[in-house]
Design an enzyme around this catalytic site. Structure first.
Site, mmCIF file in Angstrom:
data_model
loop_
_atom_site.group_PDB
_atom_site.id
_atom_site.type_symbol
_atom_site.label_atom_id
_atom_site.label_comp_id
_atom_site.label_asym_id
_atom_site.label_seq_id
_atom_site.Cartn_x
_atom_site.Cartn_y
_atom_site.Cartn_z
ATOM 1 N N HIS A 71 7.963 -0.541 3.001
ATOM 2 C CA HIS A 71 7.216 -0.388 4.313
ATOM 3 C C HIS A 71 6.640 -1.766 5.446
ATOM 4 C CE1 HIS A 71 2.669 -0.290 5.853
ATOM 5 N NE2 HIS A 71 2.926 0.978 6.302
ATOM 6 N N HIS A 72 6.305 -2.789 4.698
ATOM 7 C CA HIS A 72 6.315 -4.223 5.217
ATOM 8 C C HIS A 72 6.994 -4.843 4.475
ATOM 9 C CE1 HIS A 72 2.263 -4.528 3.611
ATOM 10 N NE2 HIS A 72 2.507 -5.801 2.720
ATOM 11 N N GLN A 147 7.772 -10.713 -0.796
ATOM 12 C CA GLN A 147 7.145 -9.831 -1.109
ATOM 13 C C GLN A 147 7.132 -8.693 -0.313
ATOM 14 O OE1 GLN A 147 2.953 -9.209 0.305
ATOM 15 N NE2 GLN A 147 2.611 -8.636 -1.721
ATOM 16 N N HIS A 149 6.659 -4.457 0.449
ATOM 17 C CA HIS A 149 5.951 -3.232 -0.088
ATOM 18 C C HIS A 149 6.939 -2.250 -0.321
ATOM 19 C CE1 HIS A 149 2.280 -0.061 1.072
ATOM 20 N NE2 HIS A 149 2.800 -0.279 0.208
ATOM 21 N N HIS A 218 -4.037 -8.196 10.208
ATOM 22 C CA HIS A 218 -4.407 -7.462 9.220
ATOM 23 C C HIS A 218 -5.590 -7.085 8.368
ATOM 24 C CE1 HIS A 218 -3.166 -6.577 4.860
ATOM 25 N NE2 HIS A 218 -4.227 -7.326 3.913
ATOM 26 N N HIS A 220 -7.505 -3.121 5.752
ATOM 27 C CA HIS A 220 -6.913 -1.927 5.339
ATOM 28 C C HIS A 220 -7.902 -1.005 6.200
ATOM 29 C CE1 HIS A 220 -7.484 -4.802 1.167
ATOM 30 N NE2 HIS A 220 -6.216 -5.128 2.128
ATOM 31 N N MET A 294 -10.311 -6.000 4.514
ATOM 32 C CA MET A 294 -9.903 -7.337 3.997
ATOM 33 C C MET A 294 -10.160 -7.557 6.006
ATOM 34 S SD MET A 294 -7.056 -8.809 2.118
ATOM 35 C CE MET A 294 -7.181 -8.929 0.445
#
Ligand SMILES: *[C@@H]1O[C@H](CO)[C@@H](O)[C@H](O)[C@H]1NC(C)=O
Ligand SMILES: *[C@@H]1O[C@H](CO)[C@@H](O)[C@H](O)[C@H]1NC(C)=O
Ligand SMILES: *[C@@H]1O[C@H](CO)[C@@H](O)[C@H](O)[C@H]1NC(C)=O
Length: 341
Positions: A71-72, A147, A149, A218, A220, A294
């Protein structure tokens, strides 16, 4: 034709070869170590340690990923990584723990910065000519942590594994223009059934001029619009606002070119606003899980001399404690533009 061609080859050889030799851009694969994601909405991290006593300059990021799988992807620079394992569960939003085999930790244990973000089949990202992200000796970045996702993991049910990641383009040849990322954000609380502004601003107090070139937003799920500005204060303390970036934060969360590349000088102010819309009947707090929110605006810039800003973060307490117009410390606020797409 042939002789013209030859001449071209000779010219190209003579002119370009020396440049290529001193550049020596190499590629380093920073990939997941054949992991097997077992449940949806999993975030995995894998680290690399930068060779001690050496400095490297990252000049580009080549994704090795597809949106069907990832996803990212975020790349963090860390002073120390979140774990000493070869990979771990580093979910910002994973409130649930289903996989007891994988340890949980944040991406970095200390000195965390986001250096790059990929989403939605974005192509290679290169920093401007002559610019590099310095890592290793002389910086606080001693590890890089990847990282990924994994949103949907059906395709891994049969036991397939994954090595999504990034090829880092780097050189050991010092770059004189060094890149940095400044993260603007807030804490705070979003009341039920409201439209709330989460605002931050900081003055550039270091004697450095920065050249912005990319930004990322960014939030949510409640984010509607995120904007970032550079503000110049004139002799009469009047503020002139220049829009650096504006997005619907639910579009792919990668770095996009800034809308204005003018340098930002010492004494200027950087500011960001997230406009959040809540139809919930409860208060929403800033935090890491899906039910929290966030407000982040990342600004990627370079400096033409010296090192990037010591200021890596610009955070405020957010609503209901802090706003751009608190005690009129900012004026000429472009209220409408800052909250509409
Ligand atoms: C990533 O790179 C490896 C080779 O280095 C390749 O085998 C793999 O298929 C790539 N994965 C994706 C998702 O592109
Ligand atoms: C990783 O190992 C080092 C040295 O062995 C130790 O100091 C550090 O605390 C460990 N980090 C974590 C997150 O466990
Ligand atoms: C700020 O930096 C410039 C050039 O880098 C230098 O000429 C100037 O003296 C510095 N000013 C202060 C107040 O340190």
């Amino acid at each position: 034709m042939d002789s013209v061609h030859m001449l071209r080859i000779i010219i190209i050889t003579v002119i370009f070869v020396p440049i290529i030799i001193c550049e020596q851009v190499k590629k380093y694969p920073l990939l997941m170590p054949n992991v097997h994601p077992k449940h949806d909405e999993l975030y995995l991290c894998t680290p690399i340690k930068v060779v001690p006593k050496k400095s490297f300059y990252i000049v580009g990021f080549e994704p090795n990923a597809t949106m069907e799988t990832a996803h990212h992807i975020l790349l963090y620079g860390c002073t120390t990584p979140g774990s000493n394992k070869s990979y771990w569960d580093c979910g910002e939003m994973s409130a649930h723990q289903e996989d007891k085999d994988i340890p949980r930790a944040s991406p970095c244990a200390s000195g965390s910065h986001v250096l790059y973000a990929w989403a939605r089949d974005a192509k290679k990202f290169e920093v401007p000519d002559g610019v590099g992200f310095q890592i290793g000796e002389g910086t606080s970045i001693h590890y890089l942590v990847l990282q990924v996702h994994y949103a949907h993991t059906d395709k891994f049910k049969g036991g397939k594994t994954d090595n999504s990641g990034i090829f880092l383009m780097y050189t050991e040849e010092p770059r004189n223009k060094l890149a940095g990322v400044l993260l603007l954000g807030t804490s705070g609380v979003i009341p039920p059934n409201s439209i709330t502004h989460m605002e931050s601003d900081c003055r550039l107090v270091e004697n450095k001029t920065i050249h912005p070139f990319a930004y990322r937003t960014h939030t949510h799920s409640l984010g509607k619009v995120v904007t970032g500005y550079a503000i110049h204060e004139d002799e009469n303390k009047q503020h002139q606002w220049t829009l650096l970036g504006k997005r619907d934060p639910l579009t792919p969360q990668m770095f996009y070119p800034v809308l204005n590349k003018d340098p930002v000088h010492p004494g200027d102010i950087l500011a960001a606003r997230c406009t959040m819309e809540s139809n919930r009947n409860t208060y929403t707090h800033v935090g890491a899980t899906n039910m929290d929110e966030m407000c982040n605006f990342y600004l990627m810039y370079y400096v033409k001399e010296g090192t990037p800003l010591d200021m890596k973060y610009c955070f405020t307490p957010g609503p209901p404690y802090f706003y751009w117009d608190k005690e009129n410390h900012l004026n000429n606020i472009p209220d409408k533009e800052a909250s509409s797409l």
